[in-house]
Design a protein around this motif. Structure first.
Motif, PDB file in Angstrom:
ATOM      1  N   THR A  38      -0.528   2.296   9.634  1.00  6.23           N
ATOM      2  CA  THR A  38      -1.198   2.988   8.529  1.00  6.23           C
ATOM      3  C   THR A  38      -0.294   3.966   7.795  1.00  6.23           C
ATOM      4  N   HIS A  39       0.809   4.380   8.428  1.00  7.33           N
ATOM      5  CA  HIS A  39       1.700   5.346   7.791  1.00  7.33           C
ATOM      6  C   HIS A  39       3.114   5.128   8.304  1.00  7.33           C
ATOM      7  N   GLN A  96      -1.636  11.210  12.946  1.00  2.00           N
ATOM      8  CA  GLN A  96      -2.047  10.719  11.636  1.00  2.00           C
ATOM      9  C   GLN A  96      -0.866  10.426  10.721  1.00  2.00           C
ATOM     10  N   GLN A  97       0.170  11.277  10.764  1.00  2.00           N
ATOM     11  CA  GLN A  97       1.312  11.096   9.878  1.00  2.00           C
ATOM     12  C   GLN A  97       2.609  11.393  10.620  1.00  2.00           C
ATOM     13  N   PHE A 143      -1.621  -2.511  13.644  1.00  2.00           N
ATOM     14  CA  PHE A 143      -1.943  -2.147  12.262  1.00  2.00           C
ATOM     15  C   PHE A 143      -1.294  -0.791  11.970  1.00  2.00           C
ATOM     16  N   LEU A 194       4.637  -0.897   3.546  1.00  2.10           N
ATOM     17  CA  LEU A 194       3.429  -1.247   4.284  1.00  2.10           C
ATOM     18  C   LEU A 194       2.525  -2.072   3.392  1.00  2.10           C
ATOM     19  N   GLY A 247      -1.653  -3.823   6.994  1.00  4.65           N
ATOM     20  CA  GLY A 247      -1.038  -3.110   8.100  1.00  4.65           C
ATOM     21  C   GLY A 247       0.281  -3.667   8.587  1.00  4.65           C
ATOM     22  N   LEU A 300      -1.397  -3.806   2.664  1.00  2.00           N
ATOM     23  CA  LEU A 300      -2.788  -3.423   2.887  1.00  2.00           C
ATOM     24  C   LEU A 300      -3.307  -3.942   4.217  1.00  2.00           C
ATOM     25  N   SER A 342       0.278   4.012  13.898  1.00  3.96           N
ATOM     26  CA  SER A 342      -0.719   2.942  13.942  1.00  3.96           C
ATOM     27  C   SER A 342      -2.117   3.501  13.688  1.00  3.96           C
ATOM     28  N   ASP A 343      -3.054   2.587  13.440  1.00  2.00           N
ATOM     29  CA  ASP A 343      -4.431   3.004  13.214  1.00  2.00           C
ATOM     30  C   ASP A 343      -5.060   3.581  14.478  1.00  2.00           C
ATOM     31  N   SER A 346       0.807  -1.220   0.000  1.00  2.00           N
ATOM     32  CA  SER A 346       0.000   0.000   0.000  1.00  2.00           C
ATOM     33  C   SER A 346       0.839   1.267   0.000  1.00  2.00           C
ATOM     34  N   HIS A 347       2.080   1.180   0.516  1.00  2.00           N
ATOM     35  CA  HIS A 347       2.900   2.392   0.632  1.00  2.00           C
ATOM     36  C   HIS A 347       4.367   2.002   0.768  1.00  2.00           C
TER      37      HIS A 347
END
Length: 399
Positions: A108-109, A160-161, A106, A68, A72, A70, A121-122, A56-57
């Protein structure tokens, strides 16, 4: 249509396949090919990531990569001598390796800096590892870590980031009416944005100034530069200035009528992508180009604010959907079948053109037979002297 034809049609389905390519500097395993050598041509490395796809990233640092999935999960590889891979040891890794210490969380970024890494994390927790000698891990000390540790300063906040530069880090927190950016690490060139004066080392996260009542879409860091794009498309930059201008100690909005969707930072330049798919550049944009017609054909000067912003004219005939910037090279993906184009510094083969020459203007990178892989979506990611591309294409599959 006959029943036989209909039956055959049902047997032919479409599915998506993912390809991961790398090229450029590879002497510390950052290309994921299993070899300690530079690659001047794109290398397909899907086999080493096939059990983890889809990706995903990606984030490419000085000489290491974070991927990363999908689901996580986190994979890292490349240079690990400062602990930036997070595997509990300070050694290089030639192949993508799952980050066991973050299993069950998980992610996410993620962001790869010069010699450190950050993960979000999420649930909004942020973890860091790697070189901490400038305070860039945010743990209140200057100690390096070889496994990710949670930055406790944000334990009750939702991150978030995270963005990792050469010796500093940024963290974005989302709020109801405004967002907050925090900086920590080296602030010698103003890259933390926490004061109107120089801040040499900060090991505890501090609020970056100038974003009151501003909603932030993304934050980015590389070298001694920092940047952010607001939800309404405004570009902010701070830190080491471009074109030998004075350093910027407080985030400054670039004055222009343009609206931006992406920014990618190099060491001496920044690429920005407008919401209309046009590419502009701040700072040093080419190599060994004399003044005159050749220079004029590539760039259109539009702004004196925060250095020089110019439009890359080579893309007039097509739109660009994604951008990437390494230390001194640039890459884009066009809207036409995910075409990848590169230019700039080429000493390690990071342009993927089969040589080590510098290029003053965008050149097409040959990956596969374009005619047989439609439609195709590409994503490009640049490390200091290397490049990755993740391509997803639709193929027919008979059952």
């Amino acid at each position: 249509m006959s029943s036989k034809v209909m039956e055959e049609t049902e047997r032919v389905k479409t599915k998506e396949e993912e390809e991961i390519w790398s090229w450029g500097a590879g002497t510390e395993g950052q290309l994921g090919t299993g070899k300690l050598q530079d690659e001047h041509h794109p290398q397909l490395i899907q086999y080493s990531l096939s059990s983890f796809c889809p990706i995903s990233h990606l984030s490419c640092g000085g000489a290491h990569v974070i991927a990363l999935t999908l689901g996580g999960r986190v994979l890292t590889w490349g240079r690990g001598t400062s602990g930036q891979l997070g595997h509990g040891e300070m050694v290089n890794c030639l192949h993508p390796k799952s980050l066991e210490s973050l299993e069950g969380i998980f992610i996410t970024h993620a962001s790869a800096g010069w010699n450190h890494s950050g993960f979000v994390s999420d649930t909004g927790y942020v973890f860091t590892c790697g070189d901490g000698s400038f305070g860039q891990l945010g743990h209140g000390d200057y100690i390096s870590r070889c496994s990710p540790e949670q930055v406790l300063h944000f334990k009750t906040r939702h991150v978030q980031q995270v963005a990792c530069g050469m010796r500093h880090s940024l963290v974005l927190l989302k709020g109801d009416t405004e967002d907050l950016i925090y900086g920590f690490g080296s602030g010698k060139r103003g890259q933390l944005g926490i004061s109107d004066d120089k801040q040499k080392l900060v090991s505890t996260p501090q609020v970056t100034l100038g974003f009151e009542n501003v909603k932030i879409k993304s934050v980015t860091a590389n070298g001694d530069h920092s940047a952010a794009i607001s939800v309404n498309g405004h570009l902010y930059v701070w830190g080491r200035a471009f074109c030998r201008a004075p350093d910027v100690y407080r985030p400054r909005r670039v004055t222009t009528d343009l609206l931006f969707s992406q920014v990618a930072l190099g060491w001496n330049h920044a690429l920005v992508l407008t919401c209309d798919g046009e590419v502009y550049i701040l700072g040093r944009y080419n190599y060994n180009v004399p003044t005159g017609a050749q220079n004029a054909n590539m760039m259109k000067h539009i702004s004196e604010d925060v250095g020089v912003m110019q439009r890359v004219l080579d893309f007039d005939s097509t739109k660009v959907v994604q951008i990437g910037a390494g230390a001194e090279h640039s890459a884009v993906v066009t809207a036409d079948n995910g075409l990848v184009m590169t230019w700039g510094w080429g000493e390690h083969g990071q342009l993927g053109l089969g040589d080590t020459n510098d290029q003053t203007g965008p050149q097409v990178v040959s990956l596969i037979d374009e005619q047989s892989r439609k439609p195709c979506v590409g994503r490009v990611y640049c490390g200091s002297g290397f490049t990755f591309v993740v391509r997803t294409h639709t193929v027919n599959s008979s059952f």
